[in-house]
Every structure is written in C-alpha cells, then in structure tokens.
Design a protein around this motif. Structure first.
Motif, PDB file in Angstrom:
ATOM      1  N   PRO A   2       0.829  -1.206   0.000  1.00 58.12           N
ATOM      2  CA  PRO A   2       0.000   0.000   0.000  1.00 58.12           C
ATOM      3  C   PRO A   2       0.864   1.257   0.000  1.00 58.12           C
ATOM      4  CG  PRO A   2      -0.599  -1.483   1.801  1.00 58.12           C
ATOM      5  CD  PRO A   2       0.644  -2.012   1.184  1.00 58.12           C
ATOM      6  N   LEU A   3       0.446   2.261  -0.745  1.00 58.53           N
ATOM      7  CA  LEU A   3       1.142   3.542  -0.786  1.00 58.53           C
ATOM      8  C   LEU A   3       0.240   4.607  -0.203  1.00 58.53           C
ATOM      9  CD1 LEU A   3       2.574   3.472  -4.416  1.00 58.53           C
ATOM     10  CD2 LEU A   3       3.788   2.955  -2.299  1.00 58.53           C
ATOM     11  N   ASP A   4       0.770   5.478   0.666  1.00 59.11           N
ATOM     12  CA  ASP A   4       0.006   6.591   1.215  1.00 59.11           C
ATOM     13  C   ASP A   4       0.272   7.793   0.334  1.00 59.11           C
ATOM     14  OD1 ASP A   4      -1.176   8.631   2.563  1.00 59.11           O
ATOM     15  OD2 ASP A   4      -0.199   8.248   4.467  1.00 59.11           O
ATOM     16  N   LEU A   5      -0.706   8.184  -0.450  1.00 58.94           N
ATOM     17  CA  LEU A   5      -0.567   9.314  -1.360  1.00 58.94           C
ATOM     18  C   LEU A   5      -1.480  10.443  -0.892  1.00 58.94           C
ATOM     19  CD1 LEU A   5      -0.582   7.361  -4.744  1.00 58.94           C
ATOM     20  CD2 LEU A   5       1.383   8.188  -3.464  1.00 58.94           C
ATOM     21  N   ALA A  14       0.874  -2.401 -10.292  1.00 63.80           N
ATOM     22  CA  ALA A  14       2.022  -3.000 -10.977  1.00 63.80           C
ATOM     23  C   ALA A  14       3.288  -2.565 -10.267  1.00 63.80           C
ATOM     24  CB  ALA A  14       2.059  -2.564 -12.439  1.00 63.80           C
ATOM     25  N   GLN A  15       4.353  -3.290 -10.519  1.00 65.12           N
ATOM     26  CA  GLN A  15       5.659  -2.925  -9.980  1.00 65.12           C
ATOM     27  C   GLN A  15       6.650  -2.872 -11.122  1.00 65.12           C
ATOM     28  OE1 GLN A  15       6.707  -5.749  -6.939  1.00 65.12           O
ATOM     29  NE2 GLN A  15       5.368  -4.805  -5.450  1.00 65.12           N
ATOM     30  N   GLY A  16       7.602  -1.981 -11.008  1.00 66.08           N
ATOM     31  CA  GLY A  16       8.614  -1.869 -12.042  1.00 66.08           C
ATOM     32  C   GLY A  16       9.760  -1.015 -11.552  1.00 66.08           C
ATOM     33  N   GLU A  17      10.705  -0.801 -12.407  1.00 70.58           N
ATOM     34  CA  GLU A  17      11.863   0.008 -12.062  1.00 70.58           C
ATOM     35  C   GLU A  17      11.594   1.470 -12.376  1.00 70.58           C
ATOM     36  OE1 GLU A  17      15.433  -1.461 -13.829  1.00 70.58           O
ATOM     37  OE2 GLU A  17      15.142  -3.464 -13.053  1.00 70.58           O
ATOM     38  N   LEU A  18      12.183   2.354 -11.578  1.00 70.14           N
ATOM     39  CA  LEU A  18      12.126   3.777 -11.851  1.00 70.14           C
ATOM     40  C   LEU A  18      13.353   4.167 -12.665  1.00 70.14           C
ATOM     41  CD1 LEU A  18      11.090   5.253  -8.396  1.00 70.14           C
ATOM     42  CD2 LEU A  18       9.663   4.981 -10.423  1.00 70.14           C
ATOM     43  N   GLY A  19      13.188   5.116 -13.534  1.00 79.82           N
ATOM     44  CA  GLY A  19      14.317   5.623 -14.312  1.00 79.82           C
ATOM     45  C   GLY A  19      14.690   7.014 -13.837  1.00 79.82           C
ATOM     46  N   ALA A  20      15.952   7.368 -13.992  1.00 73.42           N
ATOM     47  CA  ALA A  20      16.421   8.699 -13.614  1.00 73.42           C
ATOM     48  C   ALA A  20      17.436   9.166 -14.643  1.00 73.42           C
ATOM     49  CB  ALA A  20      17.067   8.657 -12.227  1.00 73.42           C
ATOM     50  N   THR A  30      24.948   1.136 -14.275  1.00 75.09           N
ATOM     51  CA  THR A  30      23.734   0.564 -14.848  1.00 75.09           C
ATOM     52  C   THR A  30      22.610   0.542 -13.818  1.00 75.09           C
ATOM     53  OG1 THR A  30      24.470  -1.669 -14.291  1.00 75.09           O
ATOM     54  CG2 THR A  30      24.964  -0.864 -16.517  1.00 75.09           C
ATOM     55  N   ARG A  31      22.947   0.593 -12.524  1.00 72.01           N
ATOM     56  CA  ARG A  31      21.961   0.615 -11.445  1.00 72.01           C
ATOM     57  C   ARG A  31      22.515   1.443 -10.296  1.00 72.01           C
ATOM     58  NH1 ARG A  31      18.087  -3.440 -11.967  1.00 72.01           N
ATOM     59  NH2 ARG A  31      17.517  -3.267  -9.793  1.00 72.01           N
ATOM     60  N   THR A  32      21.616   2.029  -9.527  1.00 75.13           N
ATOM     61  CA  THR A  32      21.999   2.710  -8.292  1.00 75.13           C
ATOM     62  C   THR A  32      20.819   2.642  -7.331  1.00 75.13           C
ATOM     63  OG1 THR A  32      23.054   4.675  -7.377  1.00 75.13           O
ATOM     64  CG2 THR A  32      21.270   5.046  -8.942  1.00 75.13           C
ATOM     65  N   GLY A  33      21.067   2.917  -6.088  1.00 76.33           N
ATOM     66  CA  GLY A  33      20.009   2.816  -5.088  1.00 76.33           C
ATOM     67  C   GLY A  33      19.345   4.148  -4.785  1.00 76.33           C
ATOM     68  N   LEU A  34      18.194   4.063  -4.125  1.00 74.91           N
ATOM     69  CA  LEU A  34      17.472   5.277  -3.751  1.00 74.91           C
ATOM     70  C   LEU A  34      18.278   6.138  -2.790  1.00 74.91           C
ATOM     71  CD1 LEU A  34      13.830   3.950  -3.221  1.00 74.91           C
ATOM     72  CD2 LEU A  34      14.731   5.246  -5.154  1.00 74.91           C
ATOM     73  N   ARG A  55       7.003   9.493  -7.249  1.00 76.02           N
ATOM     74  CA  ARG A  55       8.417   9.496  -6.863  1.00 76.02           C
ATOM     75  C   ARG A  55       8.571   9.776  -5.375  1.00 76.02           C
ATOM     76  NH1 ARG A  55      11.822  12.392  -4.909  1.00 76.02           N
ATOM     77  NH2 ARG A  55      10.903  14.367  -5.463  1.00 76.02           N
ATOM     78  N   GLU A  56       7.844  10.760  -4.870  1.00 80.78           N
ATOM     79  CA  GLU A  56       7.938  11.085  -3.446  1.00 80.78           C
ATOM     80  C   GLU A  56       7.498   9.906  -2.576  1.00 80.78           C
ATOM     81  OE1 GLU A  56       5.625  14.691  -3.305  1.00 80.78           O
ATOM     82  OE2 GLU A  56       7.430  15.932  -3.458  1.00 80.78           O
ATOM     83  N   ALA A  57       6.461   9.183  -3.000  1.00 77.71           N
ATOM     84  CA  ALA A  57       5.975   8.035  -2.232  1.00 77.71           C
ATOM     85  C   ALA A  57       7.020   6.931  -2.168  1.00 77.71           C
ATOM     86  CB  ALA A  57       4.672   7.507  -2.842  1.00 77.71           C
ATOM     87  N   VAL A  58       7.720   6.710  -3.265  1.00 79.50           N
ATOM     88  CA  VAL A  58       8.759   5.675  -3.297  1.00 79.50           C
ATOM     89  C   VAL A  58       9.887   6.029  -2.332  1.00 79.50           C
ATOM     90  CG1 VAL A  58      10.553   4.623  -4.743  1.00 79.50           C
ATOM     91  CG2 VAL A  58       8.224   4.866  -5.615  1.00 79.50           C
ATOM     92  N   PHE A  59      10.348   7.279  -2.375  1.00 80.68           N
ATOM     93  CA  PHE A  59      11.429   7.693  -1.477  1.00 80.68           C
ATOM     94  C   PHE A  59      10.951   7.688  -0.025  1.00 80.68           C
ATOM     95  CE2 PHE A  59      13.407   8.826  -5.391  1.00 80.68           C
ATOM     96  CZ  PHE A  59      14.766   8.801  -5.138  1.00 80.68           C
ATOM     97  N   ALA A  60       9.733   8.154   0.228  1.00 82.15           N
ATOM     98  CA  ALA A  60       9.205   8.170   1.599  1.00 82.15           C
ATOM     99  C   ALA A  60       9.071   6.754   2.161  1.00 82.15           C
ATOM    100  CB  ALA A  60       7.855   8.883   1.630  1.00 82.15           C
TER     101      ALA A  60
END
Length: 77
Positions: A2-5, A14-20, A30-34, A55-60
């Motif tokens: 669950p995400l608190d938005l 769904a789940q997936g990778e974030l790009g930056a 090729t990869r780095t962490g939050l 993005r804010e929810a993922v970092f929080a």
C-alpha cells in the motif's frame, strides 16, 4: 504494498523500475540505489503532479527525503 498518497491509501497495480536522468559519475552505472539518489538535488515534475507524488511516495517508503531545486512543466508545446 500500500502507498500513502496524501491521505489516500492505494494498492499498487504494478511494480517496475524507476528511471532517472543523471550526470557522471552516476551516468556510468547501470543501477543505483534510492539512498544514493536521495543525496542528489532534483529537477522534478511540479509538486502535486502524479509523477511527483509517485516518486515522493517511493522515497518516503524507503525513509528518504529529497531536495528539489527546480520544478519542470507538465506539458510540452
């Protein structure tokens, strides 16, 4: 997970990778962490936009905060 938005709890559909987009030396990885990304200053979508809230929810969820120096625009002319 669950995400608190902003007071609304939603289940992830769904789940997936974030790009930056990053500059060297991170651009060579090729990869780095939050935690590593959270130490950088962000150019981000406007506060309240769907992309920014996601993005804010993922970092929080990871217990991390970020510094946003510039907020871009949501549309392209």
């Amino acid at each position: 997970m669950p995400l608190d938005l902003g007071g609304q709890v939603q289940e992830a559909a769904a789940q997936g990778e974030l790009g930056a987009v990053v500059a060297p030396p991170l651009a060579r990885r090729t990869r780095t962490g939050l935690r590593c990304l959270a130490q950088k200053t962000f150019v981000d979508f406007p506060k309240g936009s769907a992309a920014r809230r996601q993005r804010e929810a993922v970092f929080a969820a990871a217990g991390l905060t970020t510094d946003v120096a510039f907020e871009g625009c949501c549309h392209v002319d």
